[in-house]
Write a protein that holds these residues in place. Structure first.
Motif, PDB file in Angstrom:
ATOM      1  N   SER A 189     -36.410  71.240  75.931  1.00  0.00           N
ATOM      2  CA  SER A 189     -36.499  71.844  77.627  1.00  0.00           C
ATOM      3  C   SER A 189     -37.196  71.294  78.418  1.00  0.00           C
ATOM      4  O   SER A 189     -36.690  71.555  79.827  1.00  0.00           O
ATOM      5  N   PHE A 190     -38.215  71.077  78.711  1.00  0.00           N
ATOM      6  CA  PHE A 190     -38.433  69.861  79.435  1.00  0.00           C
ATOM      7  C   PHE A 190     -38.257  68.371  79.928  1.00  0.00           C
ATOM      8  O   PHE A 190     -38.706  67.590  81.267  1.00  0.00           O
ATOM      9  N   THR A 191     -37.458  67.991  79.185  1.00  0.00           N
ATOM     10  CA  THR A 191     -37.008  66.546  78.834  1.00  0.00           C
ATOM     11  C   THR A 191     -35.431  66.662  79.228  1.00  0.00           C
ATOM     12  O   THR A 191     -34.918  67.544  80.298  1.00  0.00           O
ATOM     13  N   LEU A 192     -34.631  66.416  78.765  1.00  0.00           N
ATOM     14  CA  LEU A 192     -33.001  66.825  78.702  1.00  0.00           C
ATOM     15  C   LEU A 192     -31.856  67.203  77.587  1.00  0.00           C
ATOM     16  O   LEU A 192     -32.948  66.730  76.505  1.00  0.00           O
ATOM     17  N   ASP A 193     -31.767  68.143  77.658  1.00  0.00           N
ATOM     18  CA  ASP A 193     -31.056  68.486  76.640  1.00  0.00           C
ATOM     19  C   ASP A 193     -29.367  68.761  76.949  1.00  0.00           C
ATOM     20  O   ASP A 193     -29.075  69.179  78.144  1.00  0.00           O
ATOM     21  N   GLN A 194     -28.746  69.027  75.629  1.00  0.00           N
ATOM     22  CA  GLN A 194     -27.301  69.383  75.894  1.00  0.00           C
ATOM     23  C   GLN A 194     -27.139  70.804  76.115  1.00  0.00           C
ATOM     24  O   GLN A 194     -28.024  71.600  75.483  1.00  0.00           O
ATOM     25  N   SER A 195     -26.658  70.950  76.798  1.00  0.00           N
ATOM     26  CA  SER A 195     -26.331  72.666  77.395  1.00  0.00           C
ATOM     27  C   SER A 195     -25.007  72.885  76.205  1.00  0.00           C
ATOM     28  O   SER A 195     -24.117  72.334  76.274  1.00  0.00           O
ATOM     29  N   VAL A 196     -25.388  74.409  76.659  1.00  0.00           N
ATOM     30  CA  VAL A 196     -24.353  75.595  76.186  1.00  0.00           C
ATOM     31  C   VAL A 196     -24.004  76.881  76.728  1.00  0.00           C
ATOM     32  O   VAL A 196     -25.105  77.241  77.234  1.00  0.00           O
ATOM     33  N   ILE A 197     -23.290  77.553  76.565  1.00  0.00           N
ATOM     34  CA  ILE A 197     -22.948  78.563  77.010  1.00  0.00           C
ATOM     35  C   ILE A 197     -22.962  79.535  76.057  1.00  0.00           C
ATOM     36  O   ILE A 197     -22.389  79.456  74.772  1.00  0.00           O
ATOM     37  N   HIS A 198     -23.535  80.673  75.984  1.00  0.00           N
ATOM     38  CA  HIS A 198     -23.749  81.665  75.177  1.00  0.00           C
ATOM     39  C   HIS A 198     -22.846  82.807  75.477  1.00  0.00           C
ATOM     40  O   HIS A 198     -22.883  83.576  76.805  1.00  0.00           O
ATOM     41  N   ALA A 199     -21.859  83.750  75.212  1.00  0.00           N
ATOM     42  CA  ALA A 199     -21.486  83.951  75.617  1.00  0.00           C
ATOM     43  C   ALA A 199     -21.462  85.746  73.978  1.00  0.00           C
ATOM     44  O   ALA A 199     -21.553  85.112  73.338  1.00  0.00           O
ATOM     45  N   GLU A 200     -21.434  86.976  75.301  1.00  0.00           N
ATOM     46  CA  GLU A 200     -22.024  88.270  74.237  1.00  0.00           C
ATOM     47  C   GLU A 200     -21.859  89.838  74.545  1.00  0.00           C
ATOM     48  O   GLU A 200     -20.951  89.517  76.157  1.00  0.00           O
ATOM     49  N   LEU A 201     -19.995  90.199  72.908  1.00  0.00           N
ATOM     50  CA  LEU A 201     -20.251  91.452  73.846  1.00  0.00           C
ATOM     51  C   LEU A 201     -21.242  92.392  74.091  1.00  0.00           C
ATOM     52  O   LEU A 201     -22.525  92.983  73.666  1.00  0.00           O
ATOM     53  N   ALA A 202     -20.947  93.640  75.039  1.00  0.00           N
ATOM     54  CA  ALA A 202     -21.989  94.681  75.758  1.00  0.00           C
ATOM     55  C   ALA A 202     -21.162  95.670  75.406  1.00  0.00           C
ATOM     56  O   ALA A 202     -19.923  95.631  75.912  1.00  0.00           O
ATOM     57  N   GLY A 203     -21.672  96.764  75.318  1.00  0.00           N
ATOM     58  CA  GLY A 203     -20.939  98.286  75.358  1.00  0.00           C
ATOM     59  C   GLY A 203     -21.841  98.150  76.872  1.00  0.00           C
ATOM     60  O   GLY A 203     -21.691  97.815  77.832  1.00  0.00           O
ATOM     61  N   ALA A 204     -22.355  99.775  76.838  1.00  0.00           N
ATOM     62  CA  ALA A 204     -22.396 100.467  78.508  1.00  0.00           C
ATOM     63  C   ALA A 204     -23.766  99.675  78.321  1.00  0.00           C
ATOM     64  O   ALA A 204     -24.161  99.794  77.897  1.00  0.00           O
ATOM     65  N   ILE A 205     -24.475  99.656  79.913  1.00  0.00           N
ATOM     66  CA  ILE A 205     -25.573  99.189  79.699  1.00  0.00           C
ATOM     67  C   ILE A 205     -26.308  99.807  80.795  1.00  0.00           C
ATOM     68  O   ILE A 205     -25.820 100.197  82.101  1.00  0.00           O
ATOM     69  N   PRO A 206     -27.625 100.469  80.671  1.00  0.00           N
ATOM     70  CA  PRO A 206     -28.147 101.530  81.576  1.00  0.00           C
ATOM     71  C   PRO A 206     -28.000 100.622  82.933  1.00  0.00           C
ATOM     72  O   PRO A 206     -28.801  99.666  83.294  1.00  0.00           O
ATOM     73  N   GLU A 207     -27.506 101.201  83.842  1.00  0.00           N
ATOM     74  CA  GLU A 207     -27.933 100.063  85.463  1.00  0.00           C
ATOM     75  C   GLU A 207     -29.081 100.328  85.981  1.00  0.00           C
ATOM     76  O   GLU A 207     -30.191  99.205  86.545  1.00  0.00           O
ATOM     77  N   ASN A 208     -30.112 101.040  85.295  1.00  0.00           N
ATOM     78  CA  ASN A 208     -31.437 101.539  85.624  1.00  0.00           C
ATOM     79  C   ASN A 208     -32.531 100.698  85.357  1.00  0.00           C
ATOM     80  O   ASN A 208     -33.425 101.458  85.095  1.00  0.00           O
ATOM     81  N   ALA A 209     -32.203 100.553  84.055  1.00  0.00           N
ATOM     82  CA  ALA A 209     -33.280  99.591  82.993  1.00  0.00           C
ATOM     83  C   ALA A 209     -33.781  98.712  83.589  1.00  0.00           C
ATOM     84  O   ALA A 209     -33.537  97.904  84.865  1.00  0.00           O
ATOM     85  N   PRO A 210     -35.087  98.685  83.802  1.00  0.00           N
ATOM     86  CA  PRO A 210     -36.397  97.381  84.429  1.00  0.00           C
ATOM     87  C   PRO A 210     -35.215  96.481  84.099  1.00  0.00           C
ATOM     88  O   PRO A 210     -35.805  95.379  85.354  1.00  0.00           O
ATOM     89  N   ALA A 211     -34.515  95.527  83.236  1.00  0.00           N
ATOM     90  CA  ALA A 211     -34.395  94.709  83.261  1.00  0.00           C
ATOM     91  C   ALA A 211     -32.670  94.069  83.947  1.00  0.00           C
ATOM     92  O   ALA A 211     -31.992  93.232  83.248  1.00  0.00           O
TER      93      ALA A 211
END
Length: 244
Positions: free
Chosen positions: A120-142
């Motif tokens: 990761s500190f040199t060069l690496d091929q890139s990827v896209i991560h796609a994920e399905l999610a349900g309801a996400i609490p908007e007040n969560a710290p993250a």
């Protein structure tokens, strides 16, 4: 070496370390405080009616886009990768960009290995991560809630699509690299480096959506702070929409 010489050597080492720390702090502050773009020619009265989320952990950020008919149609290729887009609990499609080696081989911190980290500190091929999610609490710290307009949402969707590498049959999935039943990896355009990595990709996507980030936001806390600093108008719009 005499005692005085030893103390002078320690003092020099301390001074160099201190200067290095101060330089890093200055670079981080500059990256956060300088806006990118310097200005944005959006009509002042544009209606920011779409709420997107930035999800963060200590080193990585993702963009969560609320599902609608257009999103499902344009990302229908996720079905071919085994994702259940018909799940009645589906509320968001979550996208992140990163280095193939580190991203696919480190589903949890317990799986951390030296080789992907070094890559990761040199060069690496890139990827896209796609994920399905349900309801996400908007007040969560993250979770960071951002409000964008119709044009911003359209540009954000297209930004994610344009980040995917394309074959004749469409985006190229990476079978067997997924973390579970609700996610998949795809080949992406460009190369990953820790200095211009996943969080700078997130920032670029948000800029396409009409938001302002810091000039350089290599870490999640830098991105979150720059978004808070440069998008007071959008936070106000989001607070208004939450009361409607």
């Amino acid at each position: 070496m005499s005692g005085r010489g030893f103390r002078l050597s320690i003092a020099k080492i301390f001074k160099r370390v201190l200067l290095a720390v101060l330089a890093l702090v200055a670079i981080a502050a500059f990256g956060i405080a300088v806006p990118r773009p310097l200005w944005y020619d959006e009509p002042a009265l544009a209606k920011h009616s779409h709420r997107i989320l930035v999800l963060s952990n200590p080193i990585h950020t993702d963009i969560a886009i609320p599902v609608d008919d257009d999103l499902m149609a344009r990302f229908g290729f996720l079905r071919a990768a085994g994702l259940d887009l018909d799940n009645p609990n589906l509320r968001y499609l979550v996208f992140g960009w990163g280095g193939r080696s580190f991203y696919t081989e480190t589903p949890t911190w317990a799986d951390l290995k030296v080789e992907p980290v070094l890559k990761s500190f040199t060069l690496d091929q890139s990827v896209i991560h796609a994920e399905l999610a349900g309801a996400i609490p908007e007040n969560a710290p993250a979770v960071t809630v951002l409000s964008i307009d119709d044009g911003g949402l359209e540009r954000l969707k297209q930004f994610v699509l344009d980040s995917l590498a394309q074959a004749d049959s469409g985006p190229v999935s990476l079978p067997g690299s997924n973390y579970g039943e609700n996610d998949a990896f795809f080949e992406a355009r460009g190369y990953f480096n820790a200095l211009m990595g996943c969080n700078t990709w997130t920032a670029a996507g948000l800029r396409q959506a009409g938001l302002t980030s810091g000039l350089w936001t290599a870490l999640p806390w830098m991105l979150r702070l720059s978004l808070s600093l440069h998008n007071a108008r959008d936070r106000f719009a989001a607070s208004l929409s939450s009361t409607e």
